[in-house]
Design an enzyme around this catalytic site. Structure first.
Site, PDB file in Angstrom:
ATOM      1  N   GLY A 123      42.255   0.069  -7.207  1.00  0.00           N
ATOM      2  CA  GLY A 123      41.417  -0.760  -8.069  1.00  0.00           C
ATOM      3  C   GLY A 123      41.934  -0.830  -9.498  1.00  0.00           C
ATOM      4  O   GLY A 123      42.475   0.138 -10.029  1.00  0.00           O
ATOM      5  N   GLU A 124      41.719  -2.002 -10.120  1.00  0.00           N
ATOM      6  CA  GLU A 124      42.117  -2.184 -11.526  1.00  0.00           C
ATOM      7  C   GLU A 124      41.162  -1.470 -12.478  1.00  0.00           C
ATOM      8  O   GLU A 124      41.452  -1.344 -13.662  1.00  0.00           O
ATOM      9  CB  GLU A 124      42.194  -3.674 -11.865  1.00  0.00           C
ATOM     10  N   SER A 153      31.915   5.596  -8.576  1.00  0.00           N
ATOM     11  CA  SER A 153      31.198   6.631  -7.811  1.00  0.00           C
ATOM     12  C   SER A 153      30.434   7.559  -8.751  1.00  0.00           C
ATOM     13  O   SER A 153      29.449   8.180  -8.360  1.00  0.00           O
ATOM     14  CB  SER A 153      32.183   7.471  -6.993  1.00  0.00           C
ATOM     15  N   ARG A 154      30.886   7.678 -10.002  1.00  0.00           N
ATOM     16  CA  ARG A 154      30.240   8.605 -10.936  1.00  0.00           C
ATOM     17  C   ARG A 154      29.003   7.992 -11.592  1.00  0.00           C
ATOM     18  O   ARG A 154      28.287   8.711 -12.288  1.00  0.00           O
ATOM     19  CB  ARG A 154      31.234   9.059 -12.000  1.00  0.00           C
ATOM     20  N   ASP A 175      40.663   1.596 -12.595  1.00  0.00           N
ATOM     21  CA  ASP A 175      41.477   2.732 -13.059  1.00  0.00           C
ATOM     22  C   ASP A 175      42.860   2.183 -13.393  1.00  0.00           C
ATOM     23  O   ASP A 175      43.838   2.422 -12.667  1.00  0.00           O
ATOM     24  CB  ASP A 175      41.541   3.800 -11.964  1.00  0.00           C
ATOM     25  N   HIS A 222      35.222  -0.195  -3.609  1.00  0.00           N
ATOM     26  CA  HIS A 222      36.109   0.250  -2.529  1.00  0.00           C
ATOM     27  C   HIS A 222      36.116  -0.770  -1.385  1.00  0.00           C
ATOM     28  O   HIS A 222      37.165  -1.060  -0.810  1.00  0.00           O
ATOM     29  CB  HIS A 222      35.626   1.586  -1.941  1.00  0.00           C
TER      30      HIS A 222
HETATM   31  O1  PAF Z   1      40.969   6.487  -7.597  1.00  0.00           O
HETATM   32  C1  PAF Z   1      40.706   7.400  -6.784  1.00  0.00           C
HETATM   33  O2  PAF Z   1      39.705   7.368  -6.058  1.00  0.00           O
HETATM   34  C2  PAF Z   1      41.644   8.600  -6.687  1.00  0.00           C
HETATM   35  O3  PAF Z   1      42.177   8.930  -7.932  1.00  0.00           O
HETATM   36  C3  PAF Z   1      42.755   8.403  -5.638  1.00  0.00           C
HETATM   37  C4  PAF Z   1      43.700   7.278  -6.010  1.00  0.00           C
HETATM   38  C5  PAF Z   1      42.146   8.135  -4.274  1.00  0.00           C
HETATM   39  C6  PAF Z   1      43.590   9.690  -5.544  1.00  0.00           C
HETATM   40  O4  PAF Z   1      42.799  10.792  -5.200  1.00  0.00           O
END
Ligand code: PAF
Length: 298
Positions: free
Chosen positions: A156-157, A195-196, A159, A46
């Site tokens: 982010g890439e 984060s997980r 996801d 992030h």
């Molecule tokens: O990637 C994430 O953290 C979430 O899916 C987002 C894009 C903030 C939407 O809640």
């Protein structure tokens, strides 16, 4: 106007109205605005997106909102790490101007009844086991973009399917925001930062890296001209041997449309999602068609 200037290291807007008031003052001064949407539990991935936002605009807003609409009833909405105060401390040195941290009641009226369905790129992959997910993401991202109306928003890439769904929605709905992306940040051993990852036990953490290694192995095999189906079958066997169960998917897809590929006819992406204990990990890497013996232009 609800702008909390005192109890946090940075000003926090809790309502759409207070967010819009701040952003419109910046706009009157001719300043550009970037939004970095997050669900908090901020990590290096992030922070890299925030640095990119800082480098590309005069003002930076980071939203922190754990979006109930993107979790199914059996998923980890209740357990999702909520660390707002620590998150804000991490953002302060990066020159963030405003945190947007609405309550769920500010985002969703009790009789909220609008949905967004993004076709094409949202089909397959994560949607097979999480059919609710991209509808929830599209909804909250559309709302955040319309509430803030930034010039740019950054995702982010890691996801990758989510990134393409958001780009497609923004294009299709003519939302006047440019979508930028940032590369996946990784731990030293190659595990994609998420984060997980905090859910992983010590033993699981040691094995978790197999997902990125497996995807990398597929990249190498396919870029050398290896058969995609064989590379995927070997990858799935490797993941299962490492204890991933179930493997939700392992696919090589067109990097733009996300159509599954059996031949490397265009730039591609290998994407995987698999469970290790209670934790679902996802990752992806680009595959270049440039040097492929299957590419007729080479
Ligand atoms: O990637 C994430 O953290 C979430 O899916 C987002 C894009 C903030 C939407 O809640």
């Amino acid at each position: 106007m609800t702008l909390d200037n005192t109890s946090f290291a940075l000003p926090v807007a809790r309502t759409v109205e207070s967010l819009r008031n701040v952003v419109s003052r910046w706009r009157q001064d001719g300043e550009s605005v970037a939004l970095v949407p997050t669900m908090g539990a901020l990590h290096r991935g992030h922070l890299a997106l925030v640095e990119k936002a800082r480098a590309n605009s005069d003002r930076v807003v980071v939203s922190i909102f754990v979006n109930p609409a993107q979790f199914a009833a059996h998923e980890d909405f209740g357990d999702y790490p909520r660390t707002e105060r620590e998150d804000i401390e991490k953002l302060k040195p990066l020159g963030v101007d405003l945190i947007y941290g609405p309550a769920a009641s500010e985002m969703y009226e009790p009789d909220f009844s609008t949905s967004i369905v993004v076709g094409g790129v949202s089909e397959g992959l994560c949607t097979v086991t999480r059919p609710h997910f991209f509808g929830g993401v599209a909804l909250v991202v559309a709302k955040l973009l319309l509430q803030c109306l930034p010039d740019i928003a950054i995702f982010g890439e890691k996801d990758y399917q989510q990134l393409l769904v958001i780009r497609r929605m923004v294009r299709d709905l003519n939302i006047p925001v440019e979508i930028l992306s940032g590369p996946t940040e990784r731990e030293k051993d190659g595990l994609a930062i998420s984060s997980r990852n905090v859910y992983l036990s010590g033993q699981e953490r040691a094995r978790a890296v197999e997902i990125s290694r497996t995807l990398k192995e597929i990249v190498v095999a396919v870029e050398r001209g290896g058969d995609i189906r064989s590379a995927l079958a070997a990858g799935e066997a490797r993941l299962k041997k490492a204890g991933f169960d179930p493997v939700d998917y392992l696919e090589v897809c067109d990097a733009v449309t996300l159509e599954p590929l059996t031949d490397l006819t265009c730039d591609a992406r290998v994407l995987g999602a698999a469970h290790l204990g209670q934790t679902r990990l996802i990752d992806n890497f680009p595959i270049s068609s440039a040097g492929s013996r299957r590419n007729p232009d080479v």
